[in-house]
Every structure is written in structure tokens, then in C-alpha cells.
Design a protein around this motif. Structure first.
Motif, PDB file in Angstrom:
ATOM      1  N   ASP A   1      40.371  39.215  28.701  1.00 55.59           N
ATOM      2  CA  ASP A   1      39.805  40.271  29.521  1.00 55.59           C
ATOM      3  C   ASP A   1      39.685  41.537  28.672  1.00 55.59           C
ATOM      4  OD1 ASP A   1      41.841  39.055  32.227  1.00 55.59           O
ATOM      5  OD2 ASP A   1      39.783  38.546  31.692  1.00 55.59           O
ATOM      6  N   PRO A   2      38.760  42.433  29.012  1.00 54.84           N
ATOM      7  CA  PRO A   2      38.538  43.640  28.205  1.00 54.84           C
ATOM      8  C   PRO A   2      39.828  44.425  27.973  1.00 54.84           C
ATOM      9  CG  PRO A   2      36.817  43.413  29.847  1.00 54.84           C
ATOM     10  CD  PRO A   2      37.830  42.346  30.154  1.00 54.84           C
ATOM     11  N   GLY A   3      40.095  44.762  26.715  1.00 51.52           N
ATOM     12  CA  GLY A   3      41.275  45.545  26.384  1.00 51.52           C
ATOM     13  C   GLY A   3      42.581  44.794  26.506  1.00 51.52           C
ATOM     14  N   MET A   4      42.494  43.499  26.672  1.00 52.17           N
ATOM     15  CA  MET A   4      43.715  42.700  26.836  1.00 52.17           C
ATOM     16  C   MET A   4      43.770  41.621  25.769  1.00 52.17           C
ATOM     17  SD  MET A   4      45.094  44.022  29.535  1.00 52.17           S
ATOM     18  CE  MET A   4      46.229  42.812  30.179  1.00 52.17           C
ATOM     19  N   GLY A   5      44.936  41.085  25.601  1.00 49.31           N
ATOM     20  CA  GLY A   5      45.081  39.953  24.695  1.00 49.31           C
ATOM     21  C   GLY A   5      44.609  38.678  25.346  1.00 49.31           C
ATOM     22  N   LEU A   6      44.757  37.593  24.632  1.00 48.37           N
ATOM     23  CA  LEU A   6      44.358  36.297  25.149  1.00 48.37           C
ATOM     24  C   LEU A   6      45.494  35.722  25.993  1.00 48.37           C
ATOM     25  CD1 LEU A   6      42.615  36.777  22.481  1.00 48.37           C
ATOM     26  CD2 LEU A   6      42.357  34.289  22.472  1.00 48.37           C
ATOM     27  N   LYS A   7      45.125  35.207  27.138  1.00 52.51           N
ATOM     28  CA  LYS A   7      46.114  34.584  28.026  1.00 52.51           C
ATOM     29  C   LYS A   7      45.784  33.100  28.174  1.00 52.51           C
ATOM     30  CE  LYS A   7      47.451  38.713  30.557  1.00 52.51           C
ATOM     31  NZ  LYS A   7      48.704  38.807  29.777  1.00 52.51           N
ATOM     32  N   LEU A   8      46.818  32.291  28.098  1.00 50.20           N
ATOM     33  CA  LEU A   8      46.643  30.846  28.110  1.00 50.20           C
ATOM     34  C   LEU A   8      46.395  30.345  29.525  1.00 50.20           C
ATOM     35  CD1 LEU A   8      46.794  28.266  26.343  1.00 50.20           C
ATOM     36  CD2 LEU A   8      49.207  28.145  26.965  1.00 50.20           C
ATOM     37  N   ILE A   9      45.331  29.558  29.678  1.00 49.19           N
ATOM     38  CA  ILE A   9      44.990  29.008  30.991  1.00 49.19           C
ATOM     39  C   ILE A   9      45.594  27.606  31.128  1.00 49.19           C
ATOM     40  CG2 ILE A   9      43.115  28.419  32.563  1.00 49.19           C
ATOM     41  CD1 ILE A   9      41.293  30.241  30.870  1.00 49.19           C
ATOM     42  N   TYR A  10      45.226  26.721  30.234  1.00 52.93           N
ATOM     43  CA  TYR A  10      45.717  25.347  30.198  1.00 52.93           C
ATOM     44  C   TYR A  10      45.803  24.905  28.750  1.00 52.93           C
ATOM     45  CZ  TYR A  10      45.442  23.863  35.131  1.00 52.93           C
ATOM     46  OH  TYR A  10      45.664  23.690  36.480  1.00 52.93           O
ATOM     47  N   TYR A  11      46.615  23.882  28.518  1.00 57.97           N
ATOM     48  CA  TYR A  11      46.640  23.272  27.206  1.00 57.97           C
ATOM     49  C   TYR A  11      46.869  21.774  27.334  1.00 57.97           C
ATOM     50  CZ  TYR A  11      51.803  23.342  27.436  1.00 57.97           C
ATOM     51  OH  TYR A  11      53.112  23.158  27.800  1.00 57.97           O
TER      52      TYR A  11
ATOM     53  N   ALA B   1      33.920  30.092  41.932  1.00 57.20           N
ATOM     54  CA  ALA B   1      34.073  31.230  41.034  1.00 57.20           C
ATOM     55  C   ALA B   1      34.249  32.545  41.791  1.00 57.20           C
ATOM     56  CB  ALA B   1      32.870  31.321  40.118  1.00 57.20           C
ATOM     57  N   ALA B   2      35.128  33.391  41.233  1.00 51.62           N
ATOM     58  CA  ALA B   2      35.409  34.712  41.788  1.00 51.62           C
ATOM     59  C   ALA B   2      35.176  35.771  40.711  1.00 51.62           C
ATOM     60  CB  ALA B   2      36.855  34.774  42.270  1.00 51.62           C
ATOM     61  N   PRO B   3      34.881  37.021  41.105  1.00 50.83           N
ATOM     62  CA  PRO B   3      34.658  38.089  40.116  1.00 50.83           C
ATOM     63  C   PRO B   3      35.833  38.246  39.146  1.00 50.83           C
ATOM     64  CG  PRO B   3      33.920  38.809  42.274  1.00 50.83           C
ATOM     65  CD  PRO B   3      34.606  37.484  42.487  1.00 50.83           C
ATOM     66  N   SER B   4      37.039  37.931  39.594  1.00 53.66           N
ATOM     67  CA  SER B   4      38.217  38.045  38.723  1.00 53.66           C
ATOM     68  C   SER B   4      38.176  37.062  37.557  1.00 53.66           C
ATOM     69  CB  SER B   4      39.499  37.813  39.533  1.00 53.66           C
ATOM     70  OG  SER B   4      39.492  36.510  40.089  1.00 53.66           O
ATOM     71  N   GLN B   5      37.274  36.100  37.609  1.00 52.91           N
ATOM     72  CA  GLN B   5      37.152  35.140  36.515  1.00 52.91           C
ATOM     73  C   GLN B   5      36.132  35.566  35.471  1.00 52.91           C
ATOM     74  OE1 GLN B   5      36.640  31.685  39.239  1.00 52.91           O
ATOM     75  NE2 GLN B   5      38.398  30.807  38.152  1.00 52.91           N
TER      76      GLN B   5
ATOM     77  N   PHE C   1      39.734  28.360  16.436  1.00 51.76           N
ATOM     78  CA  PHE C   1      39.121  28.844  17.662  1.00 51.76           C
ATOM     79  C   PHE C   1      37.625  28.576  17.684  1.00 51.76           C
ATOM     80  CE2 PHE C   1      42.317  31.329  19.928  1.00 51.76           C
ATOM     81  CZ  PHE C   1      43.311  31.444  18.974  1.00 51.76           C
ATOM     82  N   GLY C   2      37.104  28.354  18.884  1.00 52.47           N
ATOM     83  CA  GLY C   2      35.673  28.362  19.084  1.00 52.47           C
ATOM     84  C   GLY C   2      35.170  29.795  19.120  1.00 52.47           C
ATOM     85  N   SER C   3      33.871  29.967  19.261  1.00 63.52           N
ATOM     86  CA  SER C   3      33.280  31.306  19.212  1.00 63.52           C
ATOM     87  C   SER C   3      33.266  31.997  20.568  1.00 63.52           C
ATOM     88  CB  SER C   3      31.859  31.231  18.652  1.00 63.52           C
ATOM     89  OG  SER C   3      31.089  30.336  19.426  1.00 63.52           O
ATOM     90  N   GLY C   4      33.733  31.320  21.591  1.00 60.06           N
ATOM     91  CA  GLY C   4      33.900  31.946  22.900  1.00 60.06           C
ATOM     92  C   GLY C   4      32.709  31.776  23.824  1.00 60.06           C
ATOM     93  N   THR C   5      33.009  31.850  25.107  1.00 62.75           N
ATOM     94  CA  THR C   5      31.984  31.850  26.155  1.00 62.75           C
ATOM     95  C   THR C   5      32.168  33.099  26.997  1.00 62.75           C
ATOM     96  OG1 THR C   5      31.863  29.433  26.331  1.00 62.75           O
ATOM     97  CG2 THR C   5      31.140  30.715  28.250  1.00 62.75           C
ATOM     98  N   GLN C   6      31.137  33.933  27.041  1.00 60.69           N
ATOM     99  CA  GLN C   6      31.209  35.131  27.878  1.00 60.69           C
ATOM    100  C   GLN C   6      30.667  34.782  29.254  1.00 60.69           C
ATOM    101  OE1 GLN C   6      30.002  38.725  26.024  1.00 60.69           O
ATOM    102  NE2 GLN C   6      30.095  39.893  27.913  1.00 60.69           N
ATOM    103  N   LEU C   7      31.541  34.850  30.248  1.00 62.28           N
ATOM    104  CA  LEU C   7      31.179  34.455  31.605  1.00 62.28           C
ATOM    105  C   LEU C   7      31.251  35.651  32.542  1.00 62.28           C
ATOM    106  CD1 LEU C   7      30.566  32.115  33.620  1.00 62.28           C
ATOM    107  CD2 LEU C   7      33.034  32.007  34.021  1.00 62.28           C
ATOM    108  N   SER C   8      30.182  35.858  33.296  1.00 64.19           N
ATOM    109  CA  SER C   8      30.159  36.906  34.314  1.00 64.19           C
ATOM    110  C   SER C   8      29.985  36.256  35.672  1.00 64.19           C
ATOM    111  CB  SER C   8      29.015  37.883  34.068  1.00 64.19           C
ATOM    112  OG  SER C   8      29.193  38.567  32.849  1.00 64.19           O
ATOM    113  N   VAL C   9      30.823  36.662  36.612  1.00 63.55           N
ATOM    114  CA  VAL C   9      30.725  36.156  37.985  1.00 63.55           C
ATOM    115  C   VAL C   9      30.297  37.317  38.873  1.00 63.55           C
ATOM    116  CG1 VAL C   9      31.909  35.019  39.888  1.00 63.55           C
ATOM    117  CG2 VAL C   9      32.542  34.488  37.523  1.00 63.55           C
ATOM    118  N   LEU C  10      29.096  37.199  39.457  1.00 64.98           N
ATOM    119  CA  LEU C  10      28.522  38.312  40.226  1.00 64.98           C
ATOM    120  C   LEU C  10      28.239  37.899  41.662  1.00 64.98           C
ATOM    121  CD1 LEU C  10      26.006  39.515  37.502  1.00 64.98           C
ATOM    122  CD2 LEU C  10      28.292  40.409  37.947  1.00 64.98           C
TER     123      LEU C  10
END
Lengths: 115, 118
Positions: A38-48, A81-85, A106-115
Motif C-alpha cells: 500500500d502507498p507509503g507502507m512496506g510489503l505485507k504477506l498475504i499468503y505463501y 473486490a473492495a476498495p481496500s484491496q 520478485f515479480g514486477s508487480g500488479t497495480q490493482l485499483s478497485v473502484l
């Protein structure tokens, strides 16, 4: 040697929709991870996953599901999906021998917007 | 549970000067690994340097070095002779030595955005 490949790179999702973020690695790594940033935050682990057929929750698993049917693939499913995602999602992998020293790729990332 | 804290959201350095980024962590484990990752605007995560907690000697990689203070649970990154290409977000991260039971996962700090002035 492609490394860790994520698709898509960008996506806009409507509230309540579902989608799957794809992740594949060609390094025969046993461990794979999904993080969100999330913006201004570190990476948080979802699943592994420590191997095919084995997955476990990280810090922030709510609203997500994963599966690991093969060594190479580790898709992340967003349900309702919720905006918090809204976030940048990173997939990563490593060949874990239990020493802790292993480098994460790491992969190059996926930027996801939920609107 | 382990935590990692980076208390400097932003830092700035003049080109060719030296800058130090701070990181503290909390753990009850005695053996672990610490990492610094660089994330440029491309979003790519690049491993900068790695430190084994059981080693007293501070790790160095070219212009990058760390000051590892185990008792104080501090792990700072020093960048010497800063270059424009060093501008990026820098993340400090912790990993348990118990790779199998802990899943080999990295725990990240919040990051420090470094800008380099020409």
C-alpha cells in the motif's frame, strides 16, 4: 530464463467483482509468496506456499484465496473486490533450504485499483 | 511476532555524499537474517545487502555497508558516494533462520524514500 512473471501489470476492477492475479516462475523454486504494498507502507504477506498443494496464511489473508497445484504457478484470487484491496501486488519465490539465507526473487508487480 | 520499523519516511542526500538509513527490529530469536531491498520507480525489488545475525562482521557490498548492532536490534544501511541511480524506496526486512517452520517469509519495514540531489 524469465524468473517470476506476473500478469496483468495493471487492472481496474469494479467493487464486488472477482479476478485472479497470475504468477508463474521457471526457476523450480519450492517457496512462493504473495505480498501487497500500500502507498507509503512496506510489503505485507498475504499468503505463501512451501510446495505444490501446500499453502498458508500470512498477515493479511482476508478477501483472498490461493492455490498451488504445480510448482510453477501460484495464482491469487480476489473474491468480491473492495476498495481496500486497491494496492500493488507482488509475487515472489525462492528455493528454500531452511537456512534463511536464500534470496527472494520478485515479480514486477500488479497495480490493482478497485473502484 | 517479529516487527521491523523504519522511522525515516524520507531522506535526502547530495550526490557523492554519504547517507545512512535507519532500521530497528524486534524479535525473540537469536539467529536470523536481515536484508535491505531497493525499489526504484520501476517497482522492481532489488536485493542490496544481506546480514547474518550470527556474524559479528558487518556486511559490505561495494558502496553499501551496514551497521549491525544486535543487542540494540538495529540495522542501518550506509550508502557512500551516493549516485543519482540510488534514488529509490529502501526496505529493511527480517527473516527467521527457521526457514522451514516460518515459511522463509520476509517481514518488511515501512520503507524510506531516498532522493539524491545533483
Amino acid at each position: 530464463n524469465a524468473g517470476v512473471t506476473q500478469t496483468p501489470k495493471f487492472h481496474i476492477l469494479k467493487i464486488g467483482q472477482s479476478m485472479t492475479l497470475q504468477c508463474t516462475q521457471d526457476m523450480n523454486h519450492n517457496y512462493m509468496y504473495w505480498y501487497r504494498q500500500d502507498p507509503g507502507m512496506g510489503l505485507k504477506l498475504i499468503y505463501y506456499s512451501v510446495g505444490a498443494g501446500i499453502t498458508d496464511k500470512g498477515e493479511v489473508p482476508n478477501g483472498y484465496n490461493v492455490s498451488r497445484s504445480t510448482t510453477e504457478d501460484f495464482p491469487l484470487r480476489l473474491e468480491l473486490a473492495a476498495p481496500s484491496q486497491t494496492s500493488v501486488y507482488f509475487c515472489a519465490s525462492s528455493y528454500n533450504t531452511g537456512t534463511g539465507r536464500e534470496k527472494l526473487f520478485f515479480g514486477s508487480g500488479t497495480q490493482l485499483s478497485v473502484l | 511476532a517479529q516487527t521491523v520499523t523504519q522511522s525515516q519516511p524520507e531522506m535526502s542526500v547530495q550526490e557523492a555524499e554519504t547517507v545512512t538509513l535507519s532500521c530497528t527490529y524486534d524479535t525473540s530469536e537469536s539467529d536470523y537474517y536481515l536484508f535491505w531491498y531497493k525499489q526504484p520507480p520501476s517497482r522492481q525489488m532489488i536485493l542490496v545487502i544481506r546480514q547474518e545475525a550470527y556474524k559479528q562482521q558487518n556486511a559490505t557490498e561495494n558502496r553499501f555497508s551496514v551497521n549491525f548492532q544486535k543487542a540494540a536490534k538495529s540495522f542501518s544501511l550506509k550508502i557512500s558516494d551516493s549516485q543519482l541511480g540510488d534514488a529509490a524506496m529502501y526496505f529493511c526486512a527480517y527473516r527467521s533462520l527457521d526457514g522451514y517452520n516460518q515459511g522463509g517469509k520476509l517481514i518488511f519495514g515501512q520503507g524510506t524514500e531516498l532522493s539524491v540531489k545533483p
